[in-house]
Design a protein around this motif. Structure first.
Motif, PDB file in Angstrom:
ATOM      1  N   GLY A 165       0.802  -1.218   0.000  1.00 56.43           N
ATOM      2  CA  GLY A 165       0.000   0.000   0.000  1.00 56.43           C
ATOM      3  C   GLY A 165       0.835   1.268   0.000  1.00 56.43           C
ATOM      4  O   GLY A 165       0.551   2.220  -0.744  1.00 56.43           O
ATOM      5  N   ILE A 166       1.872   1.325   0.835  1.00 57.23           N
ATOM      6  CA  ILE A 166       2.698   2.536   0.905  1.00 57.23           C
ATOM      7  C   ILE A 166       3.509   2.709  -0.369  1.00 57.23           C
ATOM      8  O   ILE A 166       3.636   3.823  -0.891  1.00 57.23           O
ATOM      9  CB  ILE A 166       3.618   2.483   2.142  1.00 57.23           C
ATOM     10  CG1 ILE A 166       2.784   2.443   3.423  1.00 57.23           C
ATOM     11  CG2 ILE A 166       4.547   3.695   2.165  1.00 57.23           C
ATOM     12  CD1 ILE A 166       3.586   2.196   4.682  1.00 57.23           C
ATOM     13  N   GLY A 167       4.053   1.613  -0.889  1.00 52.95           N
ATOM     14  CA  GLY A 167       4.789   1.696  -2.142  1.00 52.95           C
ATOM     15  C   GLY A 167       3.919   2.198  -3.284  1.00 52.95           C
ATOM     16  O   GLY A 167       4.342   3.048  -4.082  1.00 52.95           O
ATOM     17  N   GLN A 168       2.684   1.694  -3.357  1.00 56.68           N
ATOM     18  CA  GLN A 168       1.777   2.133  -4.415  1.00 56.68           C
ATOM     19  C   GLN A 168       1.402   3.603  -4.249  1.00 56.68           C
ATOM     20  O   GLN A 168       1.317   4.350  -5.236  1.00 56.68           O
ATOM     21  CB  GLN A 168       0.524   1.259  -4.417  1.00 56.68           C
ATOM     22  CG  GLN A 168       0.781  -0.171  -4.859  1.00 56.68           C
ATOM     23  CD  GLN A 168      -0.433  -1.055  -4.714  1.00 56.68           C
ATOM     24  OE1 GLN A 168      -1.571  -0.587  -4.767  1.00 56.68           O
ATOM     25  NE2 GLN A 168      -0.209  -2.350  -4.533  1.00 56.68           N
ATOM     26  N   ALA A 169       1.166   4.040  -3.013  1.00 56.43           N
ATOM     27  CA  ALA A 169       0.818   5.440  -2.771  1.00 56.43           C
ATOM     28  C   ALA A 169       1.984   6.355  -3.123  1.00 56.43           C
ATOM     29  O   ALA A 169       1.786   7.457  -3.658  1.00 56.43           O
ATOM     30  CB  ALA A 169       0.407   5.629  -1.314  1.00 56.43           C
ATOM     31  N   THR A 170       3.205   5.907  -2.839  1.00 61.30           N
ATOM     32  CA  THR A 170       4.385   6.691  -3.215  1.00 61.30           C
ATOM     33  C   THR A 170       4.506   6.759  -4.733  1.00 61.30           C
ATOM     34  O   THR A 170       4.821   7.816  -5.294  1.00 61.30           O
ATOM     35  CB  THR A 170       5.653   6.063  -2.606  1.00 61.30           C
ATOM     36  OG1 THR A 170       5.517   6.014  -1.181  1.00 61.30           O
ATOM     37  CG2 THR A 170       6.892   6.881  -2.953  1.00 61.30           C
TER      38      THR A 170
END
Length: 319
Positions: free
Chosen positions: A156-161
Motif C-alpha cells: 500500500g505505501i509503495g503504491q501510494a508513493t
C-alpha cells in the motif's frame, strides 16, 4: 473487566475506547518505559497495547502470564514482536496497516524532493548565517520529470508513493514478492523487475518492504555499487534494511548522489559519518507523524484489542 497494559503514550480517543470496557494501565512517562518496569506492569495482563519501541519477546510474554490474549502493536511493522512466540502461547498479535499509508508516502516524496533538490543543504546554509547569493550554478539539484523511481516493496505505501511520483512525471519500476493488481500496474505504468535491475536503472530508489531476516541489509555495499552515481536512496521502511555504514561510505565517496532517511539501523543512534555529510537528509522517524494518522493507528490497535477480548476476530491480525 480485563486488564490492559499500554506500554507508552497514545492518543486519548484510543484510551477512551479501552477504558469504556476494561481496566487500563497506561504508561504516562515522557520517556519510554524501562524494560524492568514493563516486565513488572505486564504481570497478569489480559492484553498489551505496544509501541514499536518495546520488544515483545518470550521473556515479556512469560512475565505477563498464561492469561494474556492479545498483543496489539501500534505500528504497521512488527519486527519488535516475536510472532511465533505469541502463536506458541496462544496470544493473538495484531498491527495497524492501512491507516498510515498516505502519511508515510507523503514523507517518502518529501524526502525525495529534499534529497534531489538539496533543500536540507539550503536550509542549513541560511540558518548558519553564511553569506550567499543567487547564481546559475548555486546548489543545483536534479529534477524528477522523466526520471525513474524504483520502489522496493509494492504494498500500500509503495503504491501510494508511486502515485505521487507519477504526478511529478516519474516512470515507475518495482521489485516485490508478487505482481501487483494488473489494473494498478496499468494505472501507474509500473513494471516489475528484479532488484539488481531496479538498482541499476533507477534515478531514485525508495524502500517500502517489511523488515525481517530476508531483508536485513537488503541494501549493502554490493547493491549500492549497482546504483548510478547520480542516483538517490530513500528509506521510510525500517533502518536495518540498509547497511548504514556501507551507505555512509557510498555517500562520502560520491558513489551515489544522495539519500533521504526517516529510519535508522540503531535508532535513535545515527552513523556519525551521516551526520557529517551534506548529501543526506535525516529526519527522526516521522513517517506516520500526523495527528490524524497516529490517532487512527491507536484507535485501530484499541479495536483489535477489544475484539480479541470479546472472542472475536480482530480487524488486522498479523498473519
Amino acid at each position: 473487566m480485563s486488564r490492559i497494559v499500554v506500554t507508552g503514550r497514545v492518543p486519548e480517543p484510543a484510551l477512551q475506547k479501552l477504558r469504556a470496557e476494561h481496566e487500563v494501565d497506561a504508561w504516562e512517562g515522557s520517556d519510554s518505559i524501562s524494560r524492568q518496569e514493563l516486565l513488572r506492569r505486564v504481570a497478569g495482563a489480559d492484553a498489551i497495547v505496544s509501541l514499536l519501541t518495546e520488544r515483545i519477546d518470550p521473556e515479556l510474554l512469560d512475565a505477563a502470564g498464561p492469561q494474556l490474549k492479545v498483543v496489539a502493536n501500534v505500528a504497521v511493522g512488527y519486527d519488535n514482536i516475536d510472532v511465533p512466540a505469541c502463536t506458541e502461547r496462544g496470544v493473538v498479535a495484531t498491527n495497524t496497516p492501512g491507516v498510515l499509508i498516505d502519511a508515510t508516502a507523503d514523507i517518502a516524496l518529501g524526502l525525495i524532493l529534499m534529497a534531489t533538490r538539496r533543500l536540507g543543504e539550503g536550509e542549513r546554509l541560511i540558518r548558519s548565517g553564511q553569506a550567499w547569493k543567487w547564481g546559475m550554478f548555486f546548489l543545483l539539484g536534479s529534477s524528477l520529470q522523466g526520471k525513474t523511481l524504483g520502489i522496493v516493496g509494492m504494498g500500500g505505501i509503495g503504491q501510494a508513493t508511486a502515485r505521487r511520483a507519477k504526478a511529478f512525471g516519474m516512470e515507475i519500476v518495482y521489485q516485490s514478492r508478487s505482481e501487483i493488481d494488473p489494473a494498478i500496474a496499468a494505472e501507474l505504468g509500473a513494471r516489475r523487475v528484479e532488484l539488481d535491475e531496479l538498482l541499476t536503472i533507477s534515478d531514485v530508489v525508495s524502500l517500502h518492504c517489511p523488515y525481517g531476516p530476508a531483508t536485513h541489509h537488503l541494501i549493502g555495499a554490493e547493491q549500492l555499487s549497482l546504483m548510478k552515481d547520480s542516483a538517490y536512496l530513500v528509506n521510510t521502511a525500517r533502518g536495518p534494511i540498509v547497511d548504514e555504514a556501507a551507505l555512509a561510505l557510498a555517500l562520502r565517496e560520491g558513489q551515489i548522489a544522495g539519500a533521504g532517511l526517516d529510519v535508522f539501523e540503531q535508532e535513535p543512534k545515527v552513523h556519525p559519518w551521516l551526520l557529517e555529510l551534506e548529501n543526506v537528509t535525516l529526519v527522526p522517524h516521522l513517517g506516520s507523524a500526523t495527528v490524524e494518522t497516529r490517532t487512527a493507528m491507536a484507535v485501530l490497535a484499541a479495536d483489535n484489542t477489544l475484539a480479541v477480548l470479546k472472542g472475536e476476530q480482530p480487524p488486522t491480525p498479523i498473519s
